[in-house]
Design an enzyme around this catalytic site. Structure first.
Site, PDB file in Angstrom:
ATOM      1  N   ASP A  23     -36.475  -0.804  -4.623  1.00  0.00           N
ATOM      2  CA  ASP A  23     -36.927  -0.718  -6.019  1.00  0.00           C
ATOM      3  C   ASP A  23     -37.778   0.398  -6.523  1.00  0.00           C
ATOM      4  O   ASP A  23     -39.054   0.412  -5.858  1.00  0.00           O
ATOM      5  CB  ASP A  23     -37.675  -2.150  -5.867  1.00  0.00           C
ATOM      6  N   LYS A  85     -40.476   7.596 -13.765  1.00  0.00           N
ATOM      7  CA  LYS A  85     -39.278   6.841 -14.101  1.00  0.00           C
ATOM      8  C   LYS A  85     -39.054   6.779 -15.565  1.00  0.00           C
ATOM      9  O   LYS A  85     -37.975   6.687 -16.160  1.00  0.00           O
ATOM     10  CB  LYS A  85     -39.337   5.134 -13.765  1.00  0.00           C
ATOM     11  N   GLU A 184     -32.140  -4.293 -11.740  1.00  0.00           N
ATOM     12  CA  GLU A 184     -33.159  -5.081 -11.017  1.00  0.00           C
ATOM     13  C   GLU A 184     -32.837  -6.693 -11.231  1.00  0.00           C
ATOM     14  O   GLU A 184     -33.133  -7.314 -10.037  1.00  0.00           O
ATOM     15  CB  GLU A 184     -34.576  -4.752 -11.808  1.00  0.00           C
ATOM     16  N   ASP A 208     -38.422 -10.654 -15.753  1.00  0.00           N
ATOM     17  CA  ASP A 208     -39.192  -9.570 -15.041  1.00  0.00           C
ATOM     18  C   ASP A 208     -40.310  -8.565 -15.856  1.00  0.00           C
ATOM     19  O   ASP A 208     -39.987  -7.981 -16.580  1.00  0.00           O
ATOM     20  CB  ASP A 208     -38.093  -8.586 -14.614  1.00  0.00           C
TER      21      ASP A 208
END
Ligand code: ADP
Ligand code: MG
Length: 616
Positions: A23, A85, A184, A208
């Site tokens: 992850d 990211k 994800e 999430d």
């Protein structure tokens, strides 16, 4: 326990290879693998913690990753990199808004992908991510006492092709074989293993809320098939915003202004500490030194709740949008899965529970670890160790090409399952056209100018033919990683060109977020614009064909009829100039009706054909 195998060539005993799931988070990264004894996933811990902060510190002699890097945020913010990211697959212009919030320097490369400047050296986000991944690989190899090459890496559902490709490249650069890039939320649902036992279908929402991003995904899970019905979210909403809200409270309280970068970091880190404490207690207090003065920073749970309520409400609006997209109602959602560190905040959990009042809310598994664990399960499946599960994902935005008049023509509609392959036939608009420019776009708007351009290429060397005769077959293949392969083939000649979409102009995160919203807000205007563009294109084509007709078959027309035809063409041109759709349509009809008598005599099949089929 590691499996042992014998290398027959060398005769040596070699340990088997471990497969892992990563992850790769904006804030934190985690590694998971499958326990060979019970086939269950677990996170690999480093210093008894499974979380590795996705941060890099560029020291004098070495690059440090994780907690060591975080520790340098205060003293050397300019040499400490985080949130890489956010830079993946982006250009400088994409990041204008973000730029002010970064402690490090990003370089203006015009349209090129952005680079980060650290101590007079430039690094691409792919390189920076690869340093993190390399470190994770080393941790995994040490803890598993095994070689690690094969990996599944997760990305947010909103990542576009460029961002997925950049993530894949980072994995490669770190010396790993990236088996697959998966979403994800899909990984999280895998971790809960719902559907593994072949039970009846279930509708599940994966909520999430991480450090900087929010994703909601609706899944339909049945007989081991995880089908994503819809996705929605906010690429700029997460626990970091909770921290900012706390910083704002303190800054106001003590009138803290014009702080140095390192003092801002102290405030930020203390705010995060407070927020985490308030997940289990009702008040927080700490004395910190800022600009040489001691401040008692305190906050109560109610204050935090008041400050973050609007942010949480925004996530619930995204949930509502996803439910609408999936053509469901809230009551259809049977289970909710909580993912991301920020779902530990009590108000988040209680708001989600209230919203999905008829669903069971799952938080049994560690919300930080579920994504990595699901990635490990996926890696295990892809390594051939489990064959009981099949994965389906969806594309979050429509994919298509530009057709005549600047229109978006969709090949793969949004929320289409992937992997997928779709074909459509097109043709040319001009006689003797030997090159065809193909522009590929992503988005929901009717005009390509409102969508995101993924790339362009030219199909060259088409044999000269009248307009409308070439048969150009476009194939869009979206693989399981969400990477788009575009193929254009002229079927009569066999001329073919294949392109994998390379990042060209990126898109700002804000735009990605707004794309879906905008397509709804502008639906009526878009329809009108499409109508006008289609009418104009048709009228242009008719004028083109008519002029050609006069040129080639002039002898069939007497002076009078040619004058009438020319007058009617002028009227069409006027209508086009006035952008009056209804007038264009009626003038086009008038010319068509009048010239039909002549055209029917000679109009060859090619021109007839040219009036059908979409033109690029
Ligand atoms: P990402 O996926 O963006 O890397 P994570 O899922 O790891 O993010 O979540 C990180 C966020 O979770 C951070 O904002 C962090 O402060 C927050 N967080 C971690 N633990 C807690 C906690 N106990 N209570 C509230 N927030 C927490
Ligand atoms: Mg996350």
């Amino acid at each position: 326990m590691a499996k042992i195998s014998i290398d027959l060539n060398s005769g040596t005993v070699a340990k088997s290879e471990a497969v892992i799931g990563i992850d790769l988070g904006t804030t934190n990264s985690l590694i998971a693998t499958i326990n060979n004894a019970d086939r269950l996933p677990y996170c690999i811990t480093n210093d008894s913690d499974s979380i590795v902060p996705s941060a890099l510190y560029f020291g004098k002699d070495a690059i440090h990753v994780g907690k060591k890097a975080i520790a340098q945020l205060v003293n050397e913010p300019e040499n400490t990199i985080y949130s890489v990211k956010r830079l993946m697959g982006k250009s400088y212009t994409d990041l204008q808004d973000l730029n002010h919030n970064l402690n490090y320097q990003i370089i203006d490369n015009q349209d090129q992908l952005v680079k980060v400047k650290i101590a007079n050296k430039q690094y691409s986000p792919i390189e920076l991510s690869s340093y993190i991944l390399k470190d994770l690989k080393i941790i995994a190899e040490q803890k598993l006492n095994n070689r690690v090459n094969k990996v599944v890496i997760t990305v947010p559902a909103y990542f576009n092709d460029s961002q997925r490709q950049a993530t894949r490249d980072a994995g490669k650069l770190a010396g790993m074989d990236v088996l697959r890039i998966i979403n994800e939320p899909t990984a999280a649902s895998l971790a809960y293993g719902i559907g593994l036992t072949g039970d009846e279908g279930k509708t599940v929402a994966v909520y999430d809320l991480g450090g900087g991003t929010f994703d909601i995904s609706l899944l339909y899970i049945q007989n081991g098939i995880f089908e994503v019905l819809a996705t929605n979210g906010d690429t700029y909403l997460g626990g970091d915003d909770f921290d900012k809200a706390i910083v704002d409270i303190w800054s106001k309280q003590y009138d803290l202004k014009n702080l140095t970068a390192s003092n801002r970091q102290i405030l930020r880190l203390t705010a995060e500490e407070a927020k985490k404490a308030l997940s289990t207690t009702t008040s927080f207090q700490k004395v910190v030194s800022i600009q040489g003065t001691n401040f008692t920073l305190s906050i109560r749970l109610e204050q935090l709740n008041d400050a973050i309520k609007p942010l949480i409400d925004k996530t619930m609006q995204s949930c509502q949008n996803a439910i609408y997209d999936a053509e469901l109602s809230v009551a259809d959602v049977q289970e909710v899965i909580l993912v991301g560190g920020s779902t530990r905040t009590p108000l988040v959990k209680s708001t989600v529970e209230k919203f999905f009042s008829s669903a069971k809310v799952n938080d049994d598994l560690n919300p930080d670890e579920v994504v990595a664990m699901g990635a490990a399960i996926e890696a295990d499946i892809l390594a051939g160790n489990r064959k009981d599960m099949l994965l389906l994902d969806v594309t979050p935005l429509s994919l298509g090409i530009e057709t005549l008049g600047g229109l978006m023509d969709v090949l793969i509609p949004r929320n289409n399952k992937i992997p997928t392959k779709l074909r459509k036939e097109y043709t040319t608009s001009v006689d003797g056209q030997i090159n065809l420019a193909i522009n590929v776009y992503q988005g929901e708007r009717e005009m390509v100018t409102d969508n995101r351009k993924l790339g362009e290429f030219i199909l060259q060397g088409i044999p000269a033919m009248p307009a409308g005769l070439p048969k150009v077959e476009m194939t869009f293949m979206l693989n399981a990683d969400g990477i788009l392969q575009v193929t254009a083939e002229e079927k009569r000649s066999g001329i073919k060109q294949e392109v994998q979409m390379k990042p060209q102009y990126g898109i700002s995160d804000e735009e990605i977020k707004n794309m879906l919203q905008e397509s709804i807000t502008n639906a009526q205007e878009d329809m009108d614009r499409r109508g006008l563009a289609e009418a104009t294109t048709e009228a242009d084509q008719l004028i083109y064909a008519t002029e050609k007709f006069i040129r080639e078959n002039g002898e069939l027309l007497n002076q009078e009829s040619e004058t009438v035809i020319r007058q009617r063409m002028d009227k069409i041109k006027e209508a086009i100039g006035a952008k009056d759709k209804n007038l264009i349509v009626s003038m086009t009809d008038e010319l068509n009706n009048y010239s039909r008598q002549f055209a029917e005599k000679v109009m060859d099949k090619q021109i007839n054909k040219a009036l059908k089929g979409k033109k690029i």
